[in-house]
Design a protein around this motif. Structure first.
Motif, PDB file in Angstrom:
ATOM      1  N   MET A  20      35.205  48.292  55.245  1.00  0.00           N
ATOM      2  CA  MET A  20      36.120  49.427  55.122  1.00  0.00           C
ATOM      3  C   MET A  20      37.124  49.144  54.000  1.00  0.00           C
ATOM      4  SD  MET A  20      38.652  50.922  58.101  1.00  0.00           S
ATOM      5  CE  MET A  20      37.362  51.021  59.328  1.00  0.00           C
ATOM      6  N   LYS A  21      37.372  50.165  53.166  1.00  0.00           N
ATOM      7  CA  LYS A  21      38.342  49.974  52.077  1.00  0.00           C
ATOM      8  C   LYS A  21      39.747  49.822  52.641  1.00  0.00           C
ATOM      9  CE  LYS A  21      35.888  52.405  48.513  1.00  0.00           C
ATOM     10  NZ  LYS A  21      35.752  53.609  47.737  1.00  0.00           N
ATOM     11  N   HIS A  22      40.620  49.094  51.888  1.00  0.00           N
ATOM     12  CA  HIS A  22      41.938  48.863  52.478  1.00  0.00           C
ATOM     13  C   HIS A  22      42.766  50.144  52.615  1.00  0.00           C
ATOM     14  CE1 HIS A  22      42.327  46.975  48.364  1.00  0.00           C
ATOM     15  NE2 HIS A  22      43.114  47.990  48.244  1.00  0.00           N
TER      16      HIS A  22
ATOM     17  N   LEU B  52      44.661  44.617  57.827  1.00  0.00           N
ATOM     18  CA  LEU B  52      44.073  44.365  56.510  1.00  0.00           C
ATOM     19  C   LEU B  52      43.423  42.982  56.455  1.00  0.00           C
ATOM     20  CD1 LEU B  52      46.894  45.841  54.273  1.00  0.00           C
ATOM     21  CD2 LEU B  52      44.516  46.650  54.355  1.00  0.00           C
ATOM     22  N   GLN B  53      44.127  42.009  57.005  1.00  0.00           N
ATOM     23  CA  GLN B  53      43.583  40.650  56.975  1.00  0.00           C
ATOM     24  C   GLN B  53      42.301  40.567  57.805  1.00  0.00           C
ATOM     25  OE1 GLN B  53      45.963  36.862  56.690  1.00  0.00           O
ATOM     26  NE2 GLN B  53      45.534  36.850  58.869  1.00  0.00           N
ATOM     27  N   ASP B  54      42.325  41.176  59.006  1.00  0.00           N
ATOM     28  CA  ASP B  54      41.132  41.159  59.863  1.00  0.00           C
ATOM     29  C   ASP B  54      39.965  41.898  59.210  1.00  0.00           C
ATOM     30  OD1 ASP B  54      42.572  39.775  61.723  1.00  0.00           O
ATOM     31  OD2 ASP B  54      42.901  41.485  63.055  1.00  0.00           O
ATOM     32  N   ASN B  55      40.275  42.891  58.410  1.00  0.00           N
ATOM     33  CA  ASN B  55      39.232  43.700  57.770  1.00  0.00           C
ATOM     34  C   ASN B  55      38.554  42.969  56.615  1.00  0.00           C
ATOM     35  OD1 ASN B  55      37.888  46.338  57.231  1.00  0.00           O
ATOM     36  ND2 ASN B  55      39.046  46.201  55.315  1.00  0.00           N
ATOM     37  N   HIS B  56      39.247  41.992  56.035  1.00  0.00           N
ATOM     38  CA  HIS B  56      38.669  41.314  54.868  1.00  0.00           C
ATOM     39  C   HIS B  56      37.691  40.223  55.323  1.00  0.00           C
ATOM     40  CE1 HIS B  56      38.149  39.234  51.124  1.00  0.00           C
ATOM     41  NE2 HIS B  56      38.782  40.205  50.503  1.00  0.00           N
TER      42      HIS B  56
ATOM     43  N   LEU C  41      44.867  38.392  52.718  1.00  0.00           N
ATOM     44  CA  LEU C  41      45.483  39.595  52.161  1.00  0.00           C
ATOM     45  C   LEU C  41      45.391  39.534  50.639  1.00  0.00           C
ATOM     46  CD1 LEU C  41      48.624  39.607  54.463  1.00  0.00           C
ATOM     47  CD2 LEU C  41      46.775  41.306  54.483  1.00  0.00           C
ATOM     48  N   THR C  42      44.721  40.507  50.064  1.00  0.00           N
ATOM     49  CA  THR C  42      44.595  40.520  48.614  1.00  0.00           C
ATOM     50  C   THR C  42      45.851  41.157  47.994  1.00  0.00           C
ATOM     51  OG1 THR C  42      43.597  42.716  48.561  1.00  0.00           O
ATOM     52  CG2 THR C  42      42.080  40.837  48.771  1.00  0.00           C
TER      53      THR C  42
ATOM     54  N   LEU D 269      47.328  34.286  51.856  1.00  0.00           N
ATOM     55  CA  LEU D 269      47.224  34.969  50.566  1.00  0.00           C
ATOM     56  C   LEU D 269      46.085  34.395  49.741  1.00  0.00           C
ATOM     57  CD1 LEU D 269      51.054  35.219  49.765  1.00  0.00           C
ATOM     58  CD2 LEU D 269      49.570  36.911  50.868  1.00  0.00           C
ATOM     59  N   LYS D 270      45.305  33.521  50.370  1.00  0.00           N
ATOM     60  CA  LYS D 270      44.122  33.006  49.665  1.00  0.00           C
ATOM     61  C   LYS D 270      42.908  33.102  50.582  1.00  0.00           C
ATOM     62  CE  LYS D 270      44.877  28.244  50.864  1.00  0.00           C
ATOM     63  NZ  LYS D 270      44.995  26.892  50.634  1.00  0.00           N
ATOM     64  N   PRO D 271      41.715  33.176  49.984  1.00  0.00           N
ATOM     65  CA  PRO D 271      40.504  33.369  50.787  1.00  0.00           C
ATOM     66  C   PRO D 271      40.322  32.251  51.815  1.00  0.00           C
ATOM     67  CG  PRO D 271      40.025  33.643  48.457  1.00  0.00           C
ATOM     68  CD  PRO D 271      41.432  33.132  48.544  1.00  0.00           C
ATOM     69  N   ARG D 272      39.850  32.637  52.995  1.00  0.00           N
ATOM     70  CA  ARG D 272      39.571  31.664  54.046  1.00  0.00           C
ATOM     71  C   ARG D 272      38.185  31.924  54.610  1.00  0.00           C
ATOM     72  NH1 ARG D 272      44.533  32.134  58.106  1.00  0.00           N
ATOM     73  NH2 ARG D 272      43.987  34.336  57.896  1.00  0.00           N
ATOM     74  N   GLY D 273      37.812  31.102  55.594  1.00  0.00           N
ATOM     75  CA  GLY D 273      36.491  31.236  56.198  1.00  0.00           C
ATOM     76  C   GLY D 273      36.405  32.436  57.122  1.00  0.00           C
ATOM     77  N   LYS D 274      35.154  32.727  57.508  1.00  0.00           N
ATOM     78  CA  LYS D 274      34.925  33.824  58.450  1.00  0.00           C
ATOM     79  C   LYS D 274      35.578  33.497  59.793  1.00  0.00           C
ATOM     80  CE  LYS D 274      30.985  36.267  60.456  1.00  0.00           C
ATOM     81  NZ  LYS D 274      29.526  36.207  60.662  1.00  0.00           N
ATOM     82  N   TYR D 275      35.547  32.213  60.152  1.00  0.00           N
ATOM     83  CA  TYR D 275      36.152  31.777  61.419  1.00  0.00           C
ATOM     84  C   TYR D 275      37.327  30.858  61.134  1.00  0.00           C
ATOM     85  CZ  TYR D 275      31.759  33.560  63.144  1.00  0.00           C
ATOM     86  OH  TYR D 275      30.682  34.370  63.403  1.00  0.00           O
TER      87      TYR D 275
END
Ligand code: FES
Length: 151
Positions: free
Chosen positions: A1-3, A24-28, A33-34, A64-70
């Motif tokens: 889903m788009k933000h 937003l964080q859960d959706n990415h 958070l981008t 504020l930086k990419p993390r794992g799926k879990y």
């Protein structure tokens, strides 16, 4: 889903900021958070970018930086300390091949620490995303990780 779609599920009221950031964080897929999402939130709530970025940067639950799926969060508060959370962390680090604050190269797991998870009577404890796991030992940690590896 788009933000934009995520944000517009909420009324454009400033008191919705934390809920919007969580959604937003859960959706990415990389659990963070981008910059685009934060800017869009600021526009939607008619807030300054710096205040939205400030809130996102203040709370440890936001990244504020990419993390794992879990996201694995190991409790490091007093009772879990007595119940040897350090061994839990070491076992996780060995199993995953990463240290605290790191993400596995496959992008599946991020290892973090947390304050009390409210599970003191069954310490040591950790969470993986929204699920809580208690009474941890080496075998239980392996079993739990295998469940998430198979997902
Ligand atoms: S101290 Fe770890 S769950 Fe409370």
């Amino acid at each position: 889903m788009k933000h934009q779609e995520v944000i517009q599920k909420f009324e454009p009221k400033q008191h919705n900021l934390l809920e919007i950031l969580h959604a937003l964080q859960d959706n990415h897929p990389q659990n963070y958070l981008t910059e685009d999402a934060l800017e869009e939130t600021a526009r939607y709530l008619r807030m300054t970018k710096s205040s939205v970025f400030g809130v996102a940067g203040y709370y440890t639950m936001f990244s504020l930086k990419p993390r794992g799926k879990y996201i694995i969060r190991v409790c490091v508060s007093a009772v879990c300390e007595v119940m040897k959370f350090k061994e839990v962390l070491l076992d996780l680090e060995k199993e995953l091949g990463i240290g605290q604050g790191e993400t596995t190269p496959c992008g599946r797991f991020t290892l973090e620490v947390s304050e009390c998870l409210g599970q003191c009577q069954e310490a040591p404890s950790m969470m993986i995303n929204q699920e809580v796991y208690n009474n941890l030992d080496k075998e239980r940690i392996s079993e739990i990780l295998n469940i998430y590896r198979a997902k």
